[in-house]
Write a protein that holds these residues in place. Structure first.
Motif, PDB file in Angstrom:
ATOM      1  N   UNK A  78       0.817  -1.205   0.000  1.00 51.82           N
ATOM      2  CA  UNK A  78       0.000   0.000   0.000  1.00 51.82           C
ATOM      3  C   UNK A  78       0.854   1.259   0.000  1.00 51.82           C
ATOM      4  N   UNK A  79       2.161   1.094  -0.105  1.00 50.04           N
ATOM      5  CA  UNK A  79       3.051   2.244  -0.173  1.00 50.04           C
ATOM      6  C   UNK A  79       3.487   2.394  -1.628  1.00 50.04           C
ATOM      7  N   UNK A  80       2.733   3.165  -2.379  1.00 49.88           N
ATOM      8  CA  UNK A  80       2.940   3.264  -3.816  1.00 49.88           C
ATOM      9  C   UNK A  80       3.594   4.580  -4.191  1.00 49.88           C
ATOM     10  N   UNK A  81       4.160   4.602  -5.387  1.00 52.12           N
ATOM     11  CA  UNK A  81       4.759   5.807  -5.954  1.00 52.12           C
ATOM     12  C   UNK A  81       4.054   6.121  -7.264  1.00 52.12           C
ATOM     13  N   UNK A 129      -0.986   3.602   4.456  1.00 53.87           N
ATOM     14  CA  UNK A 129      -0.520   3.643   3.066  1.00 53.87           C
ATOM     15  C   UNK A 129       0.297   4.898   2.825  1.00 53.87           C
ATOM     16  N   UNK A 130       1.265   4.776   1.924  1.00 53.11           N
ATOM     17  CA  UNK A 130       2.092   5.913   1.521  1.00 53.11           C
ATOM     18  C   UNK A 130       2.690   6.652   2.729  1.00 53.11           C
ATOM     19  N   UNK A 131       3.300   5.845   3.582  1.00 54.90           N
ATOM     20  CA  UNK A 131       3.877   6.378   4.812  1.00 54.90           C
ATOM     21  C   UNK A 131       5.276   6.936   4.590  1.00 54.90           C
ATOM     22  N   UNK A 132       5.680   7.105   3.314  1.00 56.44           N
ATOM     23  CA  UNK A 132       6.962   7.742   3.039  1.00 56.44           C
ATOM     24  C   UNK A 132       6.979   9.191   3.512  1.00 56.44           C
ATOM     25  N   UNK A 133       5.794   9.750   3.830  1.00 57.48           N
ATOM     26  CA  UNK A 133       5.755  11.090   4.418  1.00 57.48           C
ATOM     27  C   UNK A 133       6.562  11.169   5.712  1.00 57.48           C
ATOM     28  N   UNK A 134       6.751  10.043   6.374  1.00 55.85           N
ATOM     29  CA  UNK A 134       7.430  10.043   7.669  1.00 55.85           C
ATOM     30  C   UNK A 134       8.951  10.075   7.540  1.00 55.85           C
ATOM     31  N   UNK A 135       9.484   9.592   6.422  1.00 51.39           N
ATOM     32  CA  UNK A 135      10.935   9.430   6.290  1.00 51.39           C
ATOM     33  C   UNK A 135      11.708  10.736   6.450  1.00 51.39           C
ATOM     34  N   UNK A 136      11.324  11.830   5.762  1.00 58.32           N
ATOM     35  CA  UNK A 136      12.098  13.070   5.937  1.00 58.32           C
ATOM     36  C   UNK A 136      12.010  13.629   7.350  1.00 58.32           C
ATOM     37  N   UNK A 137      10.878  13.428   8.016  1.00 58.78           N
ATOM     38  CA  UNK A 137      10.731  13.907   9.390  1.00 58.78           C
ATOM     39  C   UNK A 137      11.631  13.117  10.333  1.00 58.78           C
ATOM     40  N   UNK A 187      -5.342   2.837   2.971  1.00 54.50           N
ATOM     41  CA  UNK A 187      -6.010   2.251   1.812  1.00 54.50           C
ATOM     42  C   UNK A 187      -7.496   2.091   2.064  1.00 54.50           C
ATOM     43  N   UNK A 188      -7.938   2.231   3.306  1.00 55.28           N
ATOM     44  CA  UNK A 188      -9.346   2.047   3.648  1.00 55.28           C
ATOM     45  C   UNK A 188      -9.724   3.081   4.702  1.00 55.28           C
ATOM     46  N   UNK A 189     -10.128   4.271   4.243  1.00 56.73           N
ATOM     47  CA  UNK A 189     -10.386   5.372   5.176  1.00 56.73           C
ATOM     48  C   UNK A 189     -11.477   5.023   6.172  1.00 56.73           C
ATOM     49  N   UNK A 190     -12.593   4.515   5.683  1.00 56.79           N
ATOM     50  CA  UNK A 190     -13.720   4.229   6.572  1.00 56.79           C
ATOM     51  C   UNK A 190     -13.385   3.086   7.526  1.00 56.79           C
ATOM     52  N   UNK A 192       9.369   0.398   2.248  1.00 53.77           N
ATOM     53  CA  UNK A 192       8.157   0.008   1.524  1.00 53.77           C
ATOM     54  C   UNK A 192       7.221  -0.797   2.409  1.00 53.77           C
ATOM     55  N   UNK A 193       7.777  -1.716   3.174  1.00 57.10           N
ATOM     56  CA  UNK A 193       6.948  -2.624   3.956  1.00 57.10           C
ATOM     57  C   UNK A 193       6.520  -1.952   5.254  1.00 57.10           C
TER      58      UNK A 193
END
Length: 485
Positions: A44-47, A260-268, A298-301, A236-237
């Motif tokens: 679920x970590x896509x580019x 999902x797309x937790x690459x937002x955390x890497x620079x922090x 991947x599943x907000x609700x 990725x995992x």
């Protein structure tokens, strides 16, 4: 004519993605035109790719290691889990269906032509293609219709290097056991092995490596030590996400079940004055957080219900009362609103679902998926951002009138009137050093902010040197076979 070789694992998470990235960068530095390829990935970590699709983030990192823009041909089949038994199926970068695992198992073999098309297009543009398998070929119960491991190796006629993970223990059994359970025709594709993630004196494993070679007849390409800077590269995992840092600014992230797309955390996490704490299920959100970041999902609700089941909604409300800040990205942004409407049941049961009520916005789930790279700026600081969107749903409401980002002249995001609660659809914001500095300044951080993108490049070069030192890349090149186009 291009050559190719495939890296498979004796188990999941043995470090295949990292090894492929390191091999790719090392061969690129040698002057080869290298391309990465993974027939089927589950993540679920896509580019977002240069051709407007999506692939696994590991393949995007591998493309970067090769000096290539990411392309959907590098990962033609991507499975994005939505529930414990079902996943979204993405082919050539576009969603084609949502299937239960049992149904996908019956149809995956029909995707082999699409996989081979991508592989051959890549091979036509490269000197060598480094292929990554998925899971393990020892899962012989999944062999029928396989497109990820031996099924692909057979169809493409490529040799295989099998990698074991010594950090888990039992690496001799991993490799020799795989040799034992594979049928002879699959076993014949494996030409060599390597042992990954060794800690300590490598010479202590000399006898073990010899035993593996004696039992299997495979060539030993090396015992590769633990790469201590692995955390500096985007993960990725989801299992690789961990709390990091020991800084005075504390950012808390609840680990959602479909994060999902937790690459937002890497620079922090790369900032020396920042602590990123991942909160596991069953634990409360810490009361000393400066910022609670609600990540993509991947599943907000489904994850909104999961968040409430952990009591994190109560913790989040207390955090806000104490004057804390909240940032929601993508699915986390949708959760912050008053309502999430899903009239067509795209995420499960159709209906109207109450959000966390921290922003005056509402989200309508729609079947159209937005997948695009964007460039814009932060309205408060003027800092440029290069980001990407990958989501369904449209968000509107009064707090959208206080959009805090501008994307090519279009307002993006929403903010509460006091500015302490923000949300947006953009992933990758924090990779921009100037934006990251401006955002963290609200927590008193000044100076000492790093060059994140430069750090990734430096780490890839270090990984390449690591592979040159500890893996026999000359032997690997000799084992690679020409691709029949």
């Amino acid at each position: 004519m291009a050559k190719a070789i495939m890296i498979q694992g004796a188990g999941s998470n043995v470090g295949k993605s990292m090894l492929v990235a390191g091999i790719a960068r090392a061969l690129t530095l040698r002057g080869y035109n290298v391309a990465p390829f993974k027939p089927q990935n589950m993540s679920n970590n896509a580019a977002v790719t240069s051709d407007g699709g999506e692939i696994g983030r590991a393949q995007a990192l591998q493309a970067r290691a090769c000096g290539r823009p990411p392309h959907t041909d590098m990962n033609p089949v991507l499975l994005k889990p939505e529930t414990d038994v079902g996943a979204q199926v993405v082919v050539h970068g576009k969603r084609v269906a949502t299937m239960k695992a049992r149904d996908y198992g019956k149809t995956k073999s029909t995707l082999m032509p699409a996989v081979l098309q991508s592989f051959h297009r890549l091979a036509a543009s490269a000197d060598i293609v480094i292929i990554e398998g998925a899971g393990s070929p020892a899962e012989i119960n999944l062999r029928a219709g396989d497109i990820a491991n031996m099924g692909f190796a057979e169809a493409a006629g490529v040799p295989v290097v099998l990698v074991g993970d010594i950090d888990r223990g039992g690496v001799i059994a991993q490799l020799v056991g795989t040799h034992t359970v594979l049928p002879p025709e699959d076993r014949a594709h494996i030409k060599a092995f390597a042992v990954n993630k060794f800690r300590g004196d490598i010479s202590l494993f000399d006898d073990g490596a010899r035993a593996i070679a004696q039992h299997t007849g495979w060539i030993d390409l090396g015992t590769i030590p633990w790469f201590s800077d692995a955390h500096r590269l985007p993960a990725e995992d989801v299992m690789d996400i961990a709390s990091r840092g020991d800084g005075r600014v504390k950012i808390v992230v609840p680990r959602l079940s479909r994060i999902a797309n937790f690459d937002d955390l890497d620079p922090l996490a790369a900032e020396p004055d920042v602590t990123v704490e991942i909160v596991e299920a069953g634990r409360p959100l810490p009361c000393d957080a400066d910022l609670v970041l609600l990540p993509g999902t991947k599943s907000t609700i489904g994850d909104l219900a999961y968040l409430r089941a952990q009591g994190w909604d109560i913790d989040l409300a207390a955090h806000v009362r104490r004057g804390g800040h909240v940032l929601g990205i993508c699915g986390g942004y949708q959760m912050l609103g008053q309502w999430i409407d899903d009239p067509d049941g795209i995420e499960g049961h159709a209906g109207r679902h109450a959000g966390l009520g921290l922003l005056d916005i509402e989200t309508m789930m729609t079947p159209e998926k937005r997948v695009t790279e964007v460039t814009g700026y932060d309205r408060a600081s003027g800092a440029t951002v290069h980001a990407y969107e990958i989501h369904i749903g449209r968000t509107t409401g009064a707090d959208c009138a206080r959009a805090w980002l501008d994307i090519e002249g279009v307002p993006e995001g929403a903010a509460r009137v006091d500015g302490r609660i923000l949300g947006c659809y953009l992933h990758g914001l924090f990779s921009a050093d100037a934006f990251r500095a401006a955002y963290l300044a609200r927590f008193g951080m000044t100076g000492g902010l790093g060059d994140f993108e430069g750090g990734v490049e430096t780490t890839l070069d270090a990984l390449a040197a690591h592979m040159e030192t500890h893996m026999d890349l000359d032997a690997l090149l000799q084992l690679a076979q020409e691709v029949d186009l």
